[in-house]
Design an enzyme around this catalytic site. Structure first.
Site, PDB file in Angstrom:
ATOM      1  N   HIS A   1       0.891  -1.394   0.007  1.00  0.00           N
ATOM      2  CA  HIS A   1       0.081   0.060  -0.173  1.00  0.00           C
ATOM      3  C   HIS A   1       0.844   1.381   0.014  1.00  0.00           C
ATOM      4  O   HIS A   1       0.568   2.197  -0.800  1.00  0.00           O
ATOM      5  CB  HIS A   1      -0.832   0.041   1.147  1.00  0.00           C
ATOM      6  CG  HIS A   1      -1.832   1.125   1.311  1.00  0.00           C
ATOM      7  ND1 HIS A   1      -3.144   0.948   1.247  1.00  0.00           N
ATOM      8  CD2 HIS A   1      -1.664   2.452   1.767  1.00  0.00           C
ATOM      9  CE1 HIS A   1      -3.747   2.211   1.607  1.00  0.00           C
ATOM     10  NE2 HIS A   1      -2.624   3.057   1.774  1.00  0.00           N
ATOM     11  N   GLU A   2       1.784   1.306   0.862  1.00  0.00           N
ATOM     12  CA  GLU A   2       2.761   2.567   0.981  1.00  0.00           C
ATOM     13  C   GLU A   2       3.425   2.840  -0.067  1.00  0.00           C
ATOM     14  O   GLU A   2       3.800   3.908  -0.602  1.00  0.00           O
ATOM     15  CB  GLU A   2       3.569   2.419   2.429  1.00  0.00           C
ATOM     16  CG  GLU A   2       2.752   2.628   3.423  1.00  0.00           C
ATOM     17  CD  GLU A   2       1.700   3.649   3.721  1.00  0.00           C
ATOM     18  OE1 GLU A   2       1.830   4.947   3.021  1.00  0.00           O
ATOM     19  OE2 GLU A   2       0.720   3.541   4.292  1.00  0.00           O
TER      20      GLU A   2
ATOM     21  N   HIS B   1       1.628   4.710  -2.766  1.00  0.00           N
ATOM     22  CA  HIS B   1       1.594   6.042  -2.627  1.00  0.00           C
ATOM     23  C   HIS B   1       3.211   6.411  -3.000  1.00  0.00           C
ATOM     24  O   HIS B   1       3.156   7.637  -3.685  1.00  0.00           O
ATOM     25  CB  HIS B   1       1.628   6.511  -1.005  1.00  0.00           C
ATOM     26  CG  HIS B   1       0.006   6.389  -0.590  1.00  0.00           C
ATOM     27  ND1 HIS B   1      -0.864   6.872  -1.159  1.00  0.00           N
ATOM     28  CD2 HIS B   1      -0.191   5.780   0.634  1.00  0.00           C
ATOM     29  CE1 HIS B   1      -1.681   6.741  -0.417  1.00  0.00           C
ATOM     30  NE2 HIS B   1      -1.669   5.967   0.669  1.00  0.00           N
TER      31      HIS B   1
ATOM     32  N   HIS C   1       3.348   6.826  -6.711  1.00  0.00           N
ATOM     33  CA  HIS C   1       2.286   7.987  -7.318  1.00  0.00           C
ATOM     34  C   HIS C   1       3.212   9.308  -7.156  1.00  0.00           C
ATOM     35  O   HIS C   1       3.204  10.412  -7.852  1.00  0.00           O
ATOM     36  CB  HIS C   1       1.087   8.121  -6.162  1.00  0.00           C
ATOM     37  CG  HIS C   1       0.199   9.271  -6.805  1.00  0.00           C
ATOM     38  ND1 HIS C   1      -0.996   9.352  -5.910  1.00  0.00           N
ATOM     39  CD2 HIS C   1      -0.118   9.628  -7.866  1.00  0.00           C
ATOM     40  CE1 HIS C   1      -1.746   9.975  -6.615  1.00  0.00           C
ATOM     41  NE2 HIS C   1      -1.293  10.334  -7.950  1.00  0.00           N
TER      42      HIS C   1
HETATM   43 ZN   LIG Z   1      -2.679   5.408   2.285  1.00  0.00          ZN
END
Ligand SMILES: [Zn+2]
Length: 708
Positions: free
Chosen positions: A500-501, A504, A507
């Site tokens: 998940h991280e 980010h 992104h």
């Molecule tokens: Zn998040």
């Protein structure tokens, strides 16, 4: 399950006091001696963490603010007619020193704070708020911006320039530039007080988390707790100076969750559970009730000043969801089936507890324990069996491999780059052709100097204005640290957080825009969890697991029957997970849709809000009010629903890969082009439709959570 994404904004204002007792402001002289204010002569221009001392930050942040003040004054004093370049781009370029020092400080104070950084945070919060208001409530500056904005029809602007102009103009409006003088004065006070309260909330929570300890002296009370975590608890006890054969448990996630899952001692489980659930609610010095009540009041007052009925309405006009009704529409659609499934789960756990010969009703501190028993019975599967296949570096390599297959990215470990803690790992990220993209810091393990949760932040945001600036991003976690006996072995849930991280981080790293304020993760809060959550889809896919999940001792690839069990149990306990998350979302919305700025009694308010939705007694919201730092010390107020909102996007987006192949490079290229590279250059829904060819459907989310 989820992380917290944080922009490293230091919020707002009060006393510009000095704090000589810890020497924060003693080193104000001679900026030349402050490495933060010298050229960052480091590889890729990363912050010189090896030379920065904690007391360098405060004076450097102040110098950064002063520098930006001068830059703003120069924009206003420009005798030429306002233009896009001399006003909008000039404003965009201002404050570079401030941003880079503040980013470094925010990252360090979150991940490795000490007394000096904590004190600095307190001092700087109101000063930063005042600084921001000085810019955004500056009538002369706005007059120039407005002139450019009003004449925009005659300007030959490209799409990004137009977006920057509109966003800049809107930011000033939303900061109160059109309010009368008295209202602006009040607004400044509100902002300043909010900033100070936010800092206090965060510090109280860290103190409450660190103060708690459960010392176990009977090995039998550890039950089937995995060996690696038993060793961790033994080392923790030793570290805390206990000279006994004993094990110390803390409220940090790697400690509390496994304890609640495996300790057969019901009384100790209750102690641990209460310790966690009562943080900030103990009527002591670190109590957060009054703090949060005041924050809620101030937000309501600001919303009213700005002409909105409540804080949620004010905030949501800038989000994909647009207004509270649409948030509730999504929540309400999923709540009923989630609650139904949670009730079925409760019955199964109660049955298991009865079979254990325990009288009475299942309680909150029993849920996780009996969940493991049910899992074992239903799937012949124990979450902990997986840990040996998820050694932290193997999972890291897995996500790197995935990024390589999808986007052709390469990751090279660098040992010549300054870090803020020796546990940090630093990577240079490159394109397939070897060209440099970004620097990525990863900081995996829990420690007292780190706040809870997992998050990404940017030390430097990508931009092209005035030359190519490549991003520097960090990923931060609270995973179990390695011990003398065992490396850091993750649960599947923890491994998902890593993915998940990293989403980010991608992104931020793959951003390809001109202006830093439109770059990377600086997008709508209910869109920003999409690129992170979409990554979680891959980790439990057999094809991906086979790439990296190897036993840390034997090197054996994760067995097929274990993969089958993972797949079979995918929707296991999803009623609980969905309900505890959604309860927190409803709580957030309840606080922020109040139309009054009267004080609230947080305990009573929370109880009433949870009764309203019919929350089960055995489940508490994922965050109770007094430790809900996402909404009281982060950027998620009236925004905790964002994870679910983004999940609609991520579940539907992942279908695009399923329709082709999980590692389809064409789909990945489109995803990179339309989503990852675009930052906030267009509204989220438009980006999504460009990628998918249509708006998202909700069905994939319902199916994934077993709620259809
Ligand atoms: Zn998040």
């Amino acid at each position: 399950m989820k992380c917290q994404y944080r922009a490293t904004l230091l919020v707002a204002v009060m006393l510009a006091g000095c704090t000589d007792d810890i020497g924060v402001s003693t080193r104000t002289g001679a900026p030349s001696a402050n490495p933060l204010l010298q050229d960052w002569d480091t590889p890729f221009g990363v912050p010189p963490f090896d030379r920065i001392e904690s007391d360098h930050y405060l004076p450097a942040i102040r110098v950064g603010m002063a520098e930006q003040k001068d830059e703003i004054a120069a924009i206003i004093a420009n005798p030429d007619e306002p233009t896009f370049a001399n006003t909008i781009e000039a404003l965009e370029s201002s404050g570079r020193t401030y941003a880079k020092v503040r980013n470094a400080f925010g990252a360090v104070n979150s991940a490795h704070s000490d007394d000096i950084t904590k004190e600095t945070a307190k001092i700087i919060a109101p000063e930063s708020s005042a600084h921001r208001d000085d810019i955004r409530l500056n009538a002369s500056l706005f007059e120039r911006i407005k002139q450019v904005y009003d004449g925009r029809g005659d300007l030959d602007l490209d799409a990004q320039q137009r977006r920057l102009l509109e966003e800049t103009y809107k930011t000033f409006l939303r900061s109160g530039i059109n309010l009368d003088g008295a209202s602006q004065v009040r607004l400044r006070d509100i902002n300043a007080e909010r900033a100070t309260l936010t800092t206090a909330f965060r510090e109280n929570l860290l103190n409450e988390t660190n103060d708690f300890e459960l010392l176990v002296t009977d090995r039998a009370d550890l039950g089937d707790l995995p060996v690696s975590l038993v060793a961790l608890a033994a080392e923790e006890a030793e570290r805390r100076g206990h000279e006994c054969e004993c094990w110390a448990f803390t409220l940090q996630r790697p400690s509390i969750n496994p304890f609640l899952q495996y300790s057969p001692n019901r009384e100790l489980r209750k102690k641990m559970y209460d310790g966690y659930a009562m943080r900030g609610d103990n009527d002591n010095d670190a109590d957060n009730k009054e703090t949060l009540s005041r924050i809620v009041q101030l937000r309501a007052e600001r919303a009213a000043l700005m002409g909105f009925r409540n804080h949620a309405e004010f905030v949501l006009t800038e989000r994909m969801a647009e207004r509270p009704e649409l948030v509730y529409e999504l929540l309400d659609r999923i709540w009923a089936p989630a609650l139904r499934v949670a009730k079925e789960e409760r019955a199964a756990r109660q049955e298991m507890m009865d079979a254990d010969g325990i009288d009475g009703a299942l309680q909150g501190w029993d849920w996780r324990y009996y969940t493991e028993k049910v899992r074992k019975a239903e799937y012949d599967f124990d979450d902990e069996e997986l840990r040996p296949y998820f050694e932290v570096n193997a999972v890291r390599d897995g996500v790197f491999e995935l990024a390589n297959r999808l986007f052709g990215l390469r990751f090279e470990r660098r040992t010549d780059i300054p870090r803020w803690h020796p546990d940090q790992q630093v990577f240079e990220v490159s394109e397939a052709d070897g060209s440099h993209i970004a620097i990525l810091y990863m900081d995996f393990f829990a420690r007292e100097s780190k706040r809870g949760g997992a998050w990404m932040n940017a030390l430097r945001t990508q931009s092209k204005l005035g030359g190519d600036v490549t991003p520097i991003v960090t990923n931060n976690f609270n995973f179990p640290a390695p011990t003398a006996e065992s490396p850091s072995l993750l649960s599947l849930g923890e491994a998902s957080i890593l993915f998940h991280e990293f989403g980010h981080a991608l992104h931020g790293m793959l951003s390809d825009v001109t202006y830093r304020s439109l770059a990377g993760t600086g997008t709508s809060r209910d869109f920003v969890e999409f690129p992170s959550q979409v990554m979680e889809n891959w980790i439990s896919e057999p094809e991906v697991l086979r790439l990296f999940a190897r036993h840390y001792q034997t090197g054996e690839v994760i067995p097929e029957d274990t993969i089958e069990k993972i797949t079979a149990s995918r929707t296991f306990n999803q009623g609980f997970a969905t309900v505890e998350y959604m309860a927190a979302s409803y709580l957030d919305m309840a606080f922020h849709t109040r139309d009054s700025s009267e004080a609230v009694d947080p305990r009573a308010f929370e109880d009433a809000a949870m009764a309203d939705i019919g929350l089960l007694d055995e489940i508490i919201p994922r965050y109770r009010s007094t430790y809900f730092s996402h909404i009281f010390a982060g950027g998620y107020s009236a925004g905790y629903y964002s994870y679910l909102w983004s999940e609609v996007l991520d579940a539907d987006a992942f279908q695009a890969f399923k329709e082709t192949s999980l590692l389809d490079t064409d789909t990945a290229a489109r995803y990179r082009e339309h989503i990852l590279s675009k930052g906030n250059t267009r509204p989220g829904m438009e980006l999504y439709i460009n990628f998918r060819g249509r708006p998202p459907l909700i069905e994939p989310l319902l199916e994934r959570r077993g709620l259809n």
